[in-house]
Scaffold this motif. Structure first.
Motif, mmCIF file in Angstrom:
data_model
loop_
_atom_site.group_PDB
_atom_site.id
_atom_site.type_symbol
_atom_site.label_atom_id
_atom_site.label_comp_id
_atom_site.label_asym_id
_atom_site.label_seq_id
_atom_site.Cartn_x
_atom_site.Cartn_y
_atom_site.Cartn_z
ATOM 1 N N SER A 51 -5.788 -0.192 -2.326
ATOM 2 C CA SER A 51 -5.328 -0.158 -1.326
ATOM 3 C C SER A 51 -3.716 -0.783 -1.660
ATOM 4 O O SER A 51 -2.199 0.293 -1.357
ATOM 5 C CB SER A 51 -5.467 -0.332 0.087
ATOM 6 O OG SER A 51 -6.003 -1.440 0.274
ATOM 7 N N ILE A 86 1.453 11.992 -4.586
ATOM 8 C CA ILE A 86 0.365 11.073 -3.084
ATOM 9 C C ILE A 86 -0.471 10.375 -3.990
ATOM 10 O O ILE A 86 -0.862 10.927 -4.433
ATOM 11 C CB ILE A 86 -0.178 11.901 -2.247
ATOM 12 C CG1 ILE A 86 1.410 13.529 -2.062
ATOM 13 C CG2 ILE A 86 -0.541 11.556 -1.672
ATOM 14 C CD1 ILE A 86 2.541 12.112 -0.780
ATOM 15 N N ALA A 87 -0.924 8.751 -4.086
ATOM 16 C CA ALA A 87 -1.943 8.578 -4.609
ATOM 17 C C ALA A 87 -3.953 9.423 -4.533
ATOM 18 O O ALA A 87 -3.630 9.968 -3.470
ATOM 19 C CB ALA A 87 -2.171 7.310 -3.632
ATOM 20 N N ALA A 113 -0.386 10.281 3.740
ATOM 21 C CA ALA A 113 -0.615 8.684 3.538
ATOM 22 C C ALA A 113 -2.279 8.856 3.707
ATOM 23 O O ALA A 113 -2.583 8.092 4.090
ATOM 24 C CB ALA A 113 -0.481 8.663 5.001
ATOM 25 N N ASP A 139 0.554 -1.190 -0.256
ATOM 26 C CA ASP A 139 -0.036 -0.196 0.147
ATOM 27 C C ASP A 139 0.917 1.421 -0.014
ATOM 28 O O ASP A 139 1.297 1.566 0.824
ATOM 29 C CB ASP A 139 -0.970 0.243 1.079
ATOM 30 C CG ASP A 139 -0.145 -0.083 2.345
ATOM 31 O OD1 ASP A 139 1.021 -0.746 2.804
ATOM 32 O OD2 ASP A 139 -1.475 0.142 3.318
ATOM 33 N N SER A 156 -2.585 2.380 -5.282
ATOM 34 C CA SER A 156 -1.203 1.926 -5.132
ATOM 35 C C SER A 156 -0.416 2.550 -5.853
ATOM 36 O O SER A 156 -0.223 2.598 -6.661
ATOM 37 C CB SER A 156 -1.190 0.884 -5.009
ATOM 38 O OG SER A 156 0.012 -0.001 -3.521
ATOM 39 N N ASP A 189 1.450 5.233 -0.457
ATOM 40 C CA ASP A 189 0.877 6.712 -0.977
ATOM 41 C C ASP A 189 2.054 7.139 -1.611
ATOM 42 O O ASP A 189 1.158 8.333 -2.313
ATOM 43 C CB ASP A 189 1.183 7.231 0.410
ATOM 44 C CG ASP A 189 -0.534 5.925 1.264
ATOM 45 O OD1 ASP A 189 -2.006 6.836 0.738
ATOM 46 O OD2 ASP A 189 -0.261 5.411 2.513
ATOM 47 N N GLN A 190 3.429 7.355 -1.560
ATOM 48 C CA GLN A 190 4.069 8.157 -2.014
ATOM 49 C C GLN A 190 5.616 7.657 -2.904
ATOM 50 O O GLN A 190 5.482 6.233 -2.776
ATOM 51 C CB GLN A 190 5.115 8.819 -0.377
ATOM 52 C CG GLN A 190 4.127 9.603 0.753
ATOM 53 C CD GLN A 190 4.155 8.026 1.749
ATOM 54 O OE1 GLN A 190 5.086 7.521 1.629
ATOM 55 N NE2 GLN A 190 3.660 8.125 2.562
ATOM 56 N N LEU A 246 -4.359 6.361 1.656
ATOM 57 C CA LEU A 246 -4.462 5.250 1.520
ATOM 58 C C LEU A 246 -4.821 4.450 2.719
ATOM 59 O O LEU A 246 -5.088 3.295 2.444
ATOM 60 C CB LEU A 246 -3.334 3.925 0.607
ATOM 61 C CG LEU A 246 -3.460 4.326 -1.117
ATOM 62 C CD1 LEU A 246 -2.235 3.417 -1.155
ATOM 63 C CD2 LEU A 246 -4.373 4.174 -1.531
ATOM 64 N N ARG A 247 -4.030 4.852 3.768
ATOM 65 C CA ARG A 247 -3.989 4.800 5.095
ATOM 66 C C ARG A 247 -4.463 5.875 5.699
ATOM 67 O O ARG A 247 -4.853 5.391 7.148
ATOM 68 C CB ARG A 247 -1.946 4.453 5.643
ATOM 69 C CG ARG A 247 -2.612 3.452 4.980
ATOM 70 C CD ARG A 247 -0.618 2.636 4.911
ATOM 71 N NE ARG A 247 0.294 4.083 4.031
ATOM 72 C CZ ARG A 247 1.927 4.222 4.700
ATOM 73 N NH1 ARG A 247 2.312 3.289 5.309
ATOM 74 N NH2 ARG A 247 1.773 4.954 4.002
#
Length: 481
Positions: A129, A90-91, A350, A70, A134, A72-73, A352-353
């Motif tokens: 994710s 960034i996702a 972040a 996953d 991703s 994100d960056q 995705l999280r």
């Protein structure tokens, strides 16, 4: 005392798994996604909203733990005639999540990804994710692309953010990156991570920011048994974190100038808390001259030294109380800064999280374009601080309880044995109770003196006896031998 994160690799033994299942049930953790959510995620994975701007020519790379999917960056670093350029992708979760849909509602229910030793409970279905959303190497996907120009000293001079199609070229991990940087074999743009990271760390020192170098606990299964170890963050961890911090600070400034946003804030520690730390420093024989700031002092400490490790653990008390502050209509909130960052800051890297990051990205995109934020963003804004606080509390509970459960499972057959450890925390109101950090195995747990035994010796090595370890009740307890 905030506990270190741990992770388990391999198949866990039955008592451990049973205790972790019981914890999930107790906390009402939402494990499986409903069929409507999964169906919506599958459709979104194949039909995301794609941006017009194509930035796939930028050779981005990611730095994450080896097993992470996953992502994100992703970043690209380059030199400019008078400084540096940081590109940070960034996702773009909003390209996949329809506001008000089943997927959106489920994300608001979950708030954050939860990390258990035997697996994670993701914020979004894995098809997004760990798949389409991703920033995996070789995959073209939508992102929110930040471009931040820095001068020769690492200070921002210009910021741009826009939606873009991106494609990461490589998935790197911290240890391999550190080895390349140490050996001098890293080529640009990776080699610039150290240069820019060090400059940003110097800027952090200048503004009075704080980065605590506290080791993490790690647990791994080998040959049917478990081993624990302490992992001190590598310099590359810190340099990578500085890029994220830089982006979060740029996002906060953009929103403040725009007049609408959501900040991650932390009030300055009260004088009494700093005074207590000074008393702790004296007890641990740490020289803290009055003209030296707290931020300057902690940069001189070595977490491998017992009395320094104990002091660093005490320092975490100053970082409690962080929250989210929403503002709109050009009305600047009373508190705009995060005391540890020593500047305005927001969570935006972040998504995705973490739920709030999707909203922060939308607000920054609107600010950069000089447009009104989407209505779905404004409608959810006031509820975000409460929702994030609830999600953060649950994530913190998961982390603390999982540490206790895993340590109890590893020590359950060793009750009565003696260990060498260091007292790293003592309760101010009850100095017979505190926290001990063992040398081996790498356990950090509660310690309590027997009645009449006196105050625990903060920062001192001592022999301790394991008096309790039961993964079913998630309790590990030591006493001075």
């Amino acid at each position: 005392m905030p506990r270190r994160q741990i992770r388990v690799t391999g198949a866990a033994e039955a008592p451990l798994r049973a205790a972790l299942r019981a914890l999930r049930t107790e906390l009402d953790v939402p494990e499986s996604f409903g069929p409507q959510v999964l169906a919506e995620a599958e459709r979104a994975a194949h039909e995301p909203t794609l941006p017009a701007y194509d930035a796939t020519d930028i050779p981005l790379f990611t730095i994450d733990p080896p097993t992470s999917t996953d992502l994100d960056q992703a970043m690209h670093l380059s030199r400019r005639p008078d400084g540096y350029r940081v590109r940070y992708a960034i996702a773009d979760v909003a390209a996949f999540v329809v506001p008000g849909g089943a997927l959106d509602a489920e994300a608001h229910r979950r708030v954050t990804t939860l990390y258990f030793p035997d697996g994670k409970i993701p914020l979004h279905p894995p098809v997004l994710s760990e798949g389409a959303a991703s920033l995996l190497p070789g995959q073209t996907c939508p992102a929110v692309l930040w471009t931040i120009d820095l001068d020769a000293d690492g200070r921002p001079t210009a910021t741009d953010v826009r939606r873009a199609l991106v494609r990461s070229r490589a998935k790197l991990d911290y240890e391999s990156v550190q080895k390349q940087l140490d050996a001098g074999t890293a080529e640009e743009p990776l080699a610039l991570l150290k240069d820019i990271g060090l400059l940003r760390e110097h800027q952090e020192v200048a503004r009075g920011g704080i980065s605590l170098n506290v080791p993490e606990q790690e647990i791994a299964e080998r040959d049917g048994t478990y081993e624990l170890a302490y992992r001190a963050p590598l310099p590359a961890d810190g340099w990578n974190a500085q890029i994220s911090l830089l982006t979060g600070m740029a996002a906060a400034e953009l929103m403040l100038a725009y007049g609408t946003g959501v900040l991650r804030t932390l009030p300055a520690a009260p004088d009494g808390a700093v005074g207590r730390l000074r008393r702790t420093a004296r007890a641990l024989r740490i020289d803290w001259p009055h003209h030296v700031s707290y931020a300057e002092l902690i940069r001189t400490l070595d977490p491998h030294l017992p009395h320094h490790a104990a002091f660093l653990q005490e320092c975490t008390s100053l970082l409690r109380g962080a929250g989210y502050t929403v503002f709109r209509g050009g009305v600047t909130p009373d508190l705009t800064t995060h005391a540890a960052v020593a500047a305005p800051y927001t969570h935006c890297t972040a998504p995705l999280r973490r739920l709030v990051d999707r909203y922060a990205s939308e607000l920054c995109l609107a600010a950069a374009a000089g447009e009104d934020p989407p209505e779905w963003v404004l409608a959810a804004l006031d509820d975000l601080p409460k929702r994030m606080a609830e999600g953060s509390r649950r994530a913190g509970t998961v982390e603390r309880e999982c540490v206790d459960i895993v340590e109890a499972a590893l020590l359950k057959d060793r009750v009565g044995e003696l260990f060498d450890g260091t007292v790293v925390d003592v309760q101010e109101r009850e100095p017979t109770v505190g926290t001990v950090q063992l040398e081996s195995p790498a356990v950090v747990a509660r310690i309590k003196s027997e009645e009449g035994a006196g105050t625990l010796p903060l920062g001192e090595r001592l022999r301790v006896r394991l008096t309790q370890a039961d993964p079913g009740s998630a309790k590990v307890l030591f006493a001075p031998a």
